[in-house]
Write an enzyme that holds these catalytic residues in place. Sequence first.
Site, PDB file in Angstrom:
ATOM      1  N   THR A  33     -36.412 -12.930  -8.355  1.00 57.01           N
ATOM      2  CA  THR A  33     -37.346 -13.012  -7.127  1.00 57.01           C
ATOM      3  C   THR A  33     -37.327 -11.442  -6.724  1.00 57.01           C
ATOM      4  O   THR A  33     -36.621 -10.492  -6.664  1.00 57.01           O
ATOM      5  CB  THR A  33     -37.019 -13.805  -6.109  1.00 57.01           C
ATOM      6  OG1 THR A  33     -35.461 -12.986  -5.278  1.00 57.01           O
ATOM      7  CG2 THR A  33     -36.836 -15.093  -6.260  1.00 57.01           C
ATOM      8  N   ASP A  34     -38.674 -11.030  -6.240  1.00 54.43           N
ATOM      9  CA  ASP A  34     -39.002 -10.054  -5.208  1.00 54.43           C
ATOM     10  C   ASP A  34     -37.780 -10.223  -4.084  1.00 54.43           C
ATOM     11  O   ASP A  34     -37.941 -11.360  -3.876  1.00 54.43           O
ATOM     12  CB  ASP A  34     -40.049  -9.635  -4.988  1.00 54.43           C
ATOM     13  CG  ASP A  34     -40.431  -8.300  -4.387  1.00 54.43           C
ATOM     14  OD1 ASP A  34     -39.404  -7.631  -4.201  1.00 54.43           O
ATOM     15  OD2 ASP A  34     -41.507  -7.549  -4.596  1.00 54.43           O
TER      16      ASP A  34
END
Length: 738
Positions: A263-264
């Site tokens: 994920t960011d």
Amino acid sequence: MKTRIITLLALVTFLSAPIKAQTPIYLDDSQPIEARVKDALNRMTLEEKVALCHAQSKFSSAGVPRLGIPELWMSDGPHGVRQEIQWNSWGSAGWANDSCTAFPALTCLAATWDPEMSAIYGKAIGEEARYRKKDVILGPGVNIYRTPLNGRNFEYMGEDPYLASIMVVPYIQEVQKNGVAACVKHYALNNQELWRGHINVELSDRALHEIYLPAFKASVLKGGTWSIMGAYNKYKDVHCCHNDLLLNKILKEDWAFDGCVITDWGGAHNTREAALNGLDIEMGSYTNGLTSESEFTYNDYYLAHPYLKGLKDGTFPMSTIDDKASRILRMIFRTVMDRNRPWGAFTSEAHYDAARTIAEEGIVLLKNAPVTKKAPALLPIDASQYNKILVVGENATRSLTKGGGSSELKVKKEVSPLEALQAMYGDKIIHAQGYESGRPMYSNTDKIPAEVVESLRNEAIEKAKEADLIIYIGGLNKNHLQDCEAADRITYGLPFGQDELIKDILSVNPNMVMVLMSGNAVEMPWVKQVPAIIQGWYPGSEAGNAIANVLSGKVNPSGKLPFSFPVKLTDNGAHAFDALSYPGDSIKQVYKEDILVGYRWHDTKKIPALYPFGHGLSYTTFAYGKATLSAKTMDSNGKVEVVIPVTNTGTREGKEVIQLYIGDEKCSVIRPAKELKHFSKISLKPGETKEVKFTISVDDLKFYDDSRGEWTAEPGKFNVYIGASSTDIRSILSFVLQ
């Protein structure tokens, strides 16, 4: 009794005999990685598998201590290795040995139009990451330049999917030779910062596959990237960090990606979607990815205890955790558990040389005209002609490695343009700051007192009256609402009153060389009055030396624009419609320009750009000879070769980028007037001629047929355009696809 004694003696003998130790396959790096992954997976508990899938600190995820499998350490990129961050805080760890080399921003790398520069870049930043004991470097970025207002464009590789696809591959490959995983970002459609955490992007399947996915696809199929970072925004109403279509269907099934999706930071929003839709490692949850903290622990992450509970009660199939854990183990074995990876290097002279060379190759000469008809062009600077050279602009002295968001760097060395020009021209150089921008901060901008603004402007104007030559070094910086993460620019013009300052200086002295420092196009209301303009980007640690070398002629500029400079904002395709196209209504936005992004829009709609895609001048001149085709027809399995002789007709050695575009003369769907399909950067001595060869295949002719979900090329006539930019076309040829 005798039988019992014999039995007892036998037991004692058995227990005291040496036991032959069996080394687990997963520890034996001579074994195939897939065998090691399977072996380790079989030895792990469910809890250990789940622990792999989420952060244990701001920039690390867990290993399996019981089995001797180490944790993974990540670092922000893509222009350098970020300073060490505290375990559970975004604050600096306060180390004294984490000052890195700053490499040029990726817009500058793209402007080199040279895959060799990309390889040099990847090797150097990979060595720095390895030396700092990082296993994953969070970069490079390949989101498409859709609007010049996007605050994060400086981290990406321009508006053209083919250029980005070619340039990203060597970066990835060379980074990973150091045993460090590249993490290509932000997948996908993160083309603005405003409302990035929730905006839902609507676009055609054609635009998705033709414009916004090719660089990611090349990263996987040709670059072999070991990880990919999901984007914050939504696509089809689902966040990209756990989007079934993007991650499972396209990335992992269609492209057979065998690495990790990360994920960011703060990009996960739902345990069910995170479990089922292709996410592997969750980082930064319960933060906005930048500043806010949380009372939640790492075990409260979506892929932590909630996921574990769902696995145990049957809500989620065990196949999901086995797939995630296998991918993470695979990356661990490729990186931190690879005993053969090199040791790396940090802030070495070789890295400074790399940073300077890349910057020199990427700097673009936009304009170089004489002040009067009888005078020579201002560039390169002939120091013997000037007694007093005035350097104006805050960017002549300001650190442009600070600010900007997660790409901010703590550098060991940063040579400013003023320093380099003073070293080159000595006491001929005088300086006036001219304007003030304030501190590089995420959340606010400083209000500069009017008396300070007036004083700085008046000083610059008075000194300009006495100068023989003015070098204006301004543009944007990494402040909030400029080239900075988490917000977009508000205006297309230069900030901090620079347009007015430039106009006032020109009114007293027209002998100006403009050096724009930015990662974005800017409006240029003064363009006709400024004789010479250079796009300097954010060049990194060797910024000043690179700029001085180009200004002086020590280096002949050879960069080409990786995106178009519109005359005005509404000339850009994303801004040619209503607000729903950009910036959206805060909930959704619609890409109304569809596939006509950048030069595709300008050329097809016949809206001239101020400076077109692929544009870049030189201190020498190049003549393009007659281009030839090897055949006038092509079948579906055939190829056509194009040959173009190019001659350096000037007096300096220089480099030229020969660009090949293809246009489909008649098609059942809308197609751009032309699209970049090949390019080659060559070096020529004065008078030297080289033949440049390109091979066109049927793949170069295809468009994405969204009605059938496949790439296709329709029979008919295709035009081949050979040029020095998307508008400077030197030859037009044609052939027929049968």
